[in-house]
Design a protein around this motif. Structure first.
Motif: not given
Length: 631
Positions: A77-85, A88
């Motif tokens: 979840e942390q990795t996906h959140s970092l990729q989305d940021t 963006y």
């Protein structure tokens, strides 16, 4: 499920336990699970058979699995959140530099349309910008409208246009015939950790533990595999390639696959939970050489060893008996029980800070077990076993020390119509499991087994255990007897003792701290003559049939070998004379007649109609000749 409240059992496991009807923990579970989960201590547990030791180590393993999965999910979840940021931020930076849509593909007229002049390129570019007029239904269905030379998207190309462009170039699409695509290889997630390793002494016990573990992990996404002998190594390699989080194994096959360099098994030194079940047998020197090698292999990773949790369970921690003589010759003095326990913990790698849960009783056997003996000559053991089988029907498990003895008993009791099943180490694994299933499914099952069946097998409702041959060690006696009187149910254990068994019998009584000898099982001797005549006829049939079949198999083998070598076997005089066809027919007819006589004898009632067929017991205890006067 209120009784499980303070044991720190994960909720998914509690739901599974409720489905299976485990509404309250056993004593060994209540005393060991909290220290394993909450305190993260190594556990050394000992309790009588049928006390729930399997679940006592399955629950902590599943707790570790859930913890690892929670950490992995958080990292993902942390990795996906970092990729989305990052995505963006990248999009905002691009939009601030240009008003052009960053997702708009660049149009290359030479690549898509072939050679054309500059005016055609401009027209085509304009048409691409207005491509919103294309019918959406055609796009969804995969239909390409194409374009003519002027870039008109409204009219599809005619047949003349297609012929002019060529069959491989129609509009924007280049058609390639007979293309061969390389298949994408299936990759294995080799980063998947090995969380739990459970070591068992026998194949049947490993499979049984897996079944228990699957029930407890009903609501957990976890892969569980067994690595045991008697099954195809190729299949087990395929299972290991899926990287199961929990492995249940026997030491021999596990070490064999580890030596081959299996990519998942090389993670064993970093395993988070190590379980050694039936530990007293597992660490006997000379019995499991591979187990010692496994422990040495696991000691290489010192950091992981300090973090590893080790759970050791057995029905007894006494380990009084000596090891093989060839090993003990090197020792100047015999080890006392406490020394052997320390040696066990050292070999496995138990930490100094540990929790010992010893629920074994002074007698060594279950309180609801009735124990007795029958004194008899060695050549009459068959008779008294047959007497017990006829007089006391029910699910009966008979133990012997040798495979040859088991084969002989199976043959004789088959002739007597007792429908015996066998279980020993030389049998194929599939047949062993099949016989266990048949025995468990029959209320009147009759299983003749070696000590392979003595350890840990949870066979429901075994009413009688008969020791045809007295076990050589106290541990084997405790484990054999523990197949009955399980989970608060009553059971009966009877030893057939001849003059050859007295030494082992005395050793067992002394080790169990018994003040008195086992009571004598009451035998109704008025039935013995009838049973003896039936048994004598069965022995004659078995001997006649076995002798003939042995000679016939030998002749068939010589004949086949001679045929392959193109030798006239008659000249070599290697065949034993078994008679011509007529004599063989007479032999077969004689066997048929003898079996008919035996069948007729077996139909005769042995006991009067008023006989109940129950144990000669009162209030759950055996009424012996010594105690009969009290009642």
């Amino acid at each position: 499920m209120e009784a499980w409240k303070n044991l720190f059992v994960p909720n998914p496991v509690l739901w599974a336990l409720k489905d299976e009807g485990f509404m309250s923990p056993t004593t060994i579970q209540a005393l060991s699970i909290p220290h394993a989960i909450r305190d993260r201590l190594d556990i050394v547990g000992a309790a009588e058979t049928g006390s729930g030791k399997t679940l006592a180590f399955c629950v902590p393993i599943l707790h570790h699995v859930l913890n690892v999965q929670t950490v992995q999910d958080a990292l993902i979840e942390q990795t996906h959140s970092l990729q989305d940021t990052q995505k963006y931020i990248s999009q905002n930076e691009t939009d601030s530099d240009s008003n052009i849509d960053i997702l708009q593909p660049e149009f290359n007229p030479e690549e898509d349309w072939g050679d054309s002049d500059n005016s055609d390129e401009e027209n085509n570019s304009d048409e691409i910008d207005d491509s919103d007029d294309v019918d959406n239904d055609d796009v969804d269905s995969g239909v390409d409208n194409g374009s003519d030379e002027d870039g008109d998207y409204d009219n599809p190309p005619t047949e003349e246009d297609i012929e002019e462009l060529g069959e491989n170039e129609v509009g924007c699409v280049r058609v390639v015939h007979n293309i061969v695509l390389d298949p994408t290889p299936q990759t294995v997630n080799t980063d998947k950790p090995l969380i739990g390793l459970i070591l068992e002494p026998t194949r049947e016990l490993a499979i049984q533990v897996k079944n228990h573990l699957l029930k407890a992990a009903k609501y957990i996404n976890v892969k569980i595999a067994t690595v045991v002998g008697g099954m195809a190594p190729q299949k087990q390699r395929r299972i290991l390639s899926q990287c199961p989080e929990i492995i249940i194994a026997t030491p021999g096959r596990l070490w064999e696959l580890l030596q081959e360099g299996d990519q998942h098994l090389i993670k064993i030194p970093s395993v988070k939970v190590l379980v050694v079940d039936e530990a007293d047998r597992m660490v006997e020197k000379g019995h499991f050489e591979e187990l010692t090698k496994l422990f040495e292999f696991m000691k290489d990773n010192h950091e992981a060893r300090l973090k590893r949790q080790t759970l050791v369970f057995s029905a007894t921690l006494t380990m009084i008996h000596k090891g093989p003589s060839r090993k003990m010759k090197k020792k100047k003095k015999a080890l006392i029980p406490d020394d052997k326990l320390d040696l066990l913990m050292y070999q496995i790698g138990i930490k100094d800070k540990k929790k010992i849960v010893d629920l074994t009783t002074k007698t060594g056997t279950a309180e609801n077990l009735t124990e007795a003996r029958i004194n008899c000559p060695k050549d009459e053991k068959d008779l008294y076993l047959y007497y017990f089988r006829r007089q006391y029907p029910g699910r009966t498990l008979v133990f012997a020390n040798s495979k040859d003895c088991l084969r002989r008993l199976v043959s004789i009791f088959t002739e007597l119509g007792c429908k015996p099943l066998s279980l020993h180490a030389d049998m194929h694994q599939k047949q062993r499991l099949k016989n266990l299933e048949k025995f468990s499914a029959s209320n009147d099952g009759f299983l003749l087994a070696s000590d392979v069946a003595a350890r840990g097998l949870d066979i429901p409702n075994v009413q009688h255990v008969i020791h045809y041959q007295v076990p050589r060690t106290i541990e084997n006696y405790v484990h054999r007897s523990g197949r009955t009187a399980r989970a608060t149910k009553e059971g009966l254990s009877v030893m057939l003792i001849s003059q050859d068994d007295v030494r082992n019998y005395r050793k067992i009584i002394s080790t169990l701290n018994r003040d008195e000898e086992l009571p004598v099982f009451p035998v109704e001797y008025q039935y013995i003559p009838t049973l003896k005549s039936q048994l004598r006829l069965a022995l004659e049939i078995d001997k006649l049939h076995h002798r003939f079949m042995k000679v016939k198999r030998q002749n068939d083998w010589f004949s086949k070998a001679a045929e392959e070598m193109e030798i006239d076997i008659k000249d070599e005089k290697l065949l034993v004379d078994i008679g011509d066809n007529e004599e063989q027919r007479q032999h077969a007819k004689k066997l048929v007649n003898m079996r008919a006589d035996l069948l007729q004898a077996l139909k005769q009632p042995l006991a009067p109609r008023t006989f109940s067929g129950k144990y000669p017991t009162k209030m759950g205890k055996l009424v012996t000749l010594h105690d009969a006067g009290k009642y």
